[in-house]
Structure formats: structure tokens, C-alpha cells
Design a protein around this motif. Structure first.
Motif, PDB file in Angstrom:
ATOM      1  N   PHE A   1      -9.316  -4.514   5.539  1.00  0.00           N
ATOM      2  CA  PHE A   1      -9.941  -3.206   5.643  1.00  0.00           C
ATOM      3  C   PHE A   1      -8.823  -2.181   5.801  1.00  0.00           C
ATOM      4  CE2 PHE A   1     -12.875  -6.284   7.405  1.00  0.00           C
ATOM      5  CZ  PHE A   1     -14.058  -5.970   6.768  1.00  0.00           C
ATOM      6  N   VAL A   2      -8.890  -1.123   5.018  1.00  0.00           N
ATOM      7  CA  VAL A   2      -7.901  -0.051   5.127  1.00  0.00           C
ATOM      8  C   VAL A   2      -8.657   1.241   5.385  1.00  0.00           C
ATOM      9  CG1 VAL A   2      -6.030   1.192   3.985  1.00  0.00           C
ATOM     10  CG2 VAL A   2      -6.380  -1.232   3.502  1.00  0.00           C
ATOM     11  N   ASN A   3      -8.301   1.920   6.457  1.00  0.00           N
ATOM     12  CA  ASN A   3      -8.942   3.183   6.797  1.00  0.00           C
ATOM     13  C   ASN A   3      -8.047   4.337   6.370  1.00  0.00           C
ATOM     14  OD1 ASN A   3     -11.313   4.378   8.155  1.00  0.00           O
ATOM     15  ND2 ASN A   3      -9.705   5.396   9.319  1.00  0.00           N
ATOM     16  N   PHE A   4      -8.671   5.353   5.796  1.00  0.00           N
ATOM     17  CA  PHE A   4      -7.965   6.529   5.311  1.00  0.00           C
ATOM     18  C   PHE A   4      -8.378   7.746   6.132  1.00  0.00           C
ATOM     19  CE2 PHE A   4      -8.065   3.413   2.027  1.00  0.00           C
ATOM     20  CZ  PHE A   4      -6.788   3.457   1.502  1.00  0.00           C
ATOM     21  N   SER A   5      -7.538   8.758   6.138  1.00  0.00           N
ATOM     22  CA  SER A   5      -7.788   9.925   6.981  1.00  0.00           C
ATOM     23  C   SER A   5      -8.917  10.801   6.458  1.00  0.00           C
ATOM     24  CB  SER A   5      -6.513  10.752   7.123  1.00  0.00           C
ATOM     25  OG  SER A   5      -6.050  11.135   5.851  1.00  0.00           O
TER      26      SER A   5
ATOM     27  N   HIS B   1      -9.092  10.710   0.255  1.00  0.00           N
ATOM     28  CA  HIS B   1      -8.014   9.707   0.194  1.00  0.00           C
ATOM     29  C   HIS B   1      -8.590   8.318  -0.067  1.00  0.00           C
ATOM     30  CE1 HIS B   1      -5.285  12.544   2.621  1.00  0.00           C
ATOM     31  NE2 HIS B   1      -4.896  12.548   1.357  1.00  0.00           N
ATOM     32  N   ALA B   2      -9.746   8.017   0.521  1.00  0.00           N
ATOM     33  CA  ALA B   2     -10.383   6.719   0.298  1.00  0.00           C
ATOM     34  C   ALA B   2     -10.812   6.570  -1.160  1.00  0.00           C
ATOM     35  CB  ALA B   2     -11.575   6.545   1.230  1.00  0.00           C
ATOM     36  N   LEU B   3     -11.366   7.619  -1.735  1.00  0.00           N
ATOM     37  CA  LEU B   3     -11.758   7.584  -3.148  1.00  0.00           C
ATOM     38  C   LEU B   3     -10.557   7.381  -4.059  1.00  0.00           C
ATOM     39  CD1 LEU B   3     -14.457  10.358  -3.692  1.00  0.00           C
ATOM     40  CD2 LEU B   3     -14.719   7.887  -3.950  1.00  0.00           C
TER      41      LEU B   3
ATOM     42  N   LEU C   1       0.825  -1.208   0.000  1.00  0.00           N
ATOM     43  CA  LEU C   1       0.000   0.000   0.000  1.00  0.00           C
ATOM     44  C   LEU C   1       0.860   1.259   0.000  1.00  0.00           C
ATOM     45  CD1 LEU C   1      -2.769  -1.122   2.512  1.00  0.00           C
ATOM     46  CD2 LEU C   1      -2.978  -0.916   0.019  1.00  0.00           C
ATOM     47  N   ARG C   2       1.951   1.234   0.750  1.00  0.00           N
ATOM     48  CA  ARG C   2       2.861   2.390   0.763  1.00  0.00           C
ATOM     49  C   ARG C   2       3.553   2.561  -0.591  1.00  0.00           C
ATOM     50  NH1 ARG C   2       5.220   1.537   6.816  1.00  0.00           N
ATOM     51  NH2 ARG C   2       3.542   2.650   7.855  1.00  0.00           N
ATOM     52  N   ASP C   3       3.888   1.446  -1.240  1.00  0.00           N
ATOM     53  CA  ASP C   3       4.496   1.520  -2.568  1.00  0.00           C
ATOM     54  C   ASP C   3       3.557   2.187  -3.571  1.00  0.00           C
ATOM     55  OD1 ASP C   3       6.753   0.262  -1.591  1.00  0.00           O
ATOM     56  OD2 ASP C   3       6.296  -1.689  -2.510  1.00  0.00           O
ATOM     57  N   LEU C   4       2.251   2.068  -3.333  1.00  0.00           N
ATOM     58  CA  LEU C   4       1.252   2.692  -4.200  1.00  0.00           C
ATOM     59  C   LEU C   4       1.038   4.169  -3.846  1.00  0.00           C
ATOM     60  CD1 LEU C   4      -1.368  -0.194  -4.343  1.00  0.00           C
ATOM     61  CD2 LEU C   4       0.144   0.566  -6.178  1.00  0.00           C
ATOM     62  N   LYS C   5       1.759   4.644  -2.843  1.00  0.00           N
ATOM     63  CA  LYS C   5       1.680   6.044  -2.390  1.00  0.00           C
ATOM     64  C   LYS C   5       0.299   6.391  -1.831  1.00  0.00           C
ATOM     65  CE  LYS C   5       5.796   7.106  -4.242  1.00  0.00           C
ATOM     66  NZ  LYS C   5       6.668   6.032  -3.929  1.00  0.00           N
ATOM     67  N   LEU C   6      -0.344   5.421  -1.186  1.00  0.00           N
ATOM     68  CA  LEU C   6      -1.650   5.663  -0.572  1.00  0.00           C
ATOM     69  C   LEU C   6      -1.460   6.238   0.826  1.00  0.00           C
ATOM     70  CD1 LEU C   6      -3.509   2.412  -1.653  1.00  0.00           C
ATOM     71  CD2 LEU C   6      -3.517   4.650  -2.756  1.00  0.00           C
ATOM     72  N   VAL C   7      -2.342   7.143   1.204  1.00  0.00           N
ATOM     73  CA  VAL C   7      -2.287   7.789   2.515  1.00  0.00           C
ATOM     74  C   VAL C   7      -3.345   7.133   3.399  1.00  0.00           C
ATOM     75  CG1 VAL C   7      -2.483   9.970   3.754  1.00  0.00           C
ATOM     76  CG2 VAL C   7      -1.593   9.943   1.425  1.00  0.00           C
ATOM     77  N   PHE C   8      -2.909   6.251   4.289  1.00  0.00           N
ATOM     78  CA  PHE C   8      -3.838   5.521   5.145  1.00  0.00           C
ATOM     79  C   PHE C   8      -3.363   5.588   6.583  1.00  0.00           C
ATOM     80  CE2 PHE C   8      -0.658   2.677   3.512  1.00  0.00           C
ATOM     81  CZ  PHE C   8      -0.253   1.934   4.605  1.00  0.00           C
ATOM     82  N   ASP C   9      -4.284   5.281   7.515  1.00  0.00           N
ATOM     83  CA  ASP C   9      -3.893   5.326   8.922  1.00  0.00           C
ATOM     84  C   ASP C   9      -4.120   4.018   9.663  1.00  0.00           C
ATOM     85  OD1 ASP C   9      -6.660   5.413   9.183  1.00  0.00           O
ATOM     86  OD2 ASP C   9      -6.705   7.502   9.818  1.00  0.00           O
TER      87      ASP C   9
END
Length: 117
Positions: A65-69, A73-75, A39-47
Motif C-alpha cells: 500500500f502506498v499513500n500519497f499526499s 498524486h495518487a491518480l 517508487l522514487r526512481d519513478l518520481k512519485l510523490v508519496f508519504d
């Protein structure tokens, strides 16, 4: 990469409040560390990432399940993950990730609420 196409709203009911994305079609040998790295390699911002353990050791149940701030960011993550191919554990197979949004309280949110009371 980026947000889903404009016509995606007609395919998926998008509520402006959801911040959690359910990711499916995960190879069962992925562990939490590998999931977070991908997920980090995809440059996604998640918490937060919740990867359910499988019945056998060192496996998962094929979804997380991945939660975003934020909803934005989720979209953006949903748009990226719709066509994402997993990089580990299936080098000769192409498994397209499945993803959708969620407004339902997730297990970690319920645990946090119980701990606060």
C-alpha cells in the motif's frame, strides 16, 4: 507517465477522496528499501509505504500500500504503475505491476488511530 487516460474512470470507480494505491505483482524478494527506491526512481510523490512481510524471511506477500499526499498524486501514480515493469529480482522476466485505488483504512492508519486514543 502522468495521469491515467480519460476513459479509465469507466474501468475503475475513482472516488475523489482516495489517496492510497494498492500495488500488486511485486516480486516477493523485494524489501521495503528497494520498493521505496523504485517508487522514487519513478518520481512519485508519496508519504508512506506499507510492504507486508511474507511467511518466509526476506520475502513480501506480493503487494503493498502506498499513500500519497493528495488524490491527484495518487491518480498520477496509478497511471504510471499500470504499465510499470519491476526492475529488480526478475531480470529475464517482465512482471507488470497491478494497481488500484483504495478508500479503505489501511493497517498503518488503524494503528495510528489506536495510538491517538
Amino acid at each position: 507517465f502522468g495521469a491515467p487516460p480519460a476513459n479509465a474512470v469507466s474501468v475503475l470507480p475513482v472516488l475523489p477522496t482516495w489517496t492510497t494505491v494498492v500495488i500488486g505483482n511485486i516480486p516477493i524478494r523485494y524489501n521495503l528499501e528497494e520498493m521505496v527506491t523504485e517508487l522514487r526512481d519513478l518520481k512519485l510523490v508519496f508519504d508512506y509505504v506499507y510492504l507486508q512481510a511474507g511467511k518466509k524471511k526476506q520475502t513480501n506477500r506480493g503487494y503493498c500500500f502506498v499513500n500519497f499526499s493528495s488524490h491527484q498524486h495518487a491518480l498520477e501514480a496509478w497511471g504510471v504503475l499500470l504499465s510499470h515493469t519491476w526492475r529488480r529480482h526478475r531480470p529475464n522476466q517482465y512482471t507488470i505491476c497491478g494497481s488500484t485505488g483504495s478508500n479503505v483504512p489501511q493497517p498503518w492508519q488503524q494503528q495510528q488511530q489506536q495510538q491517538q486514543t
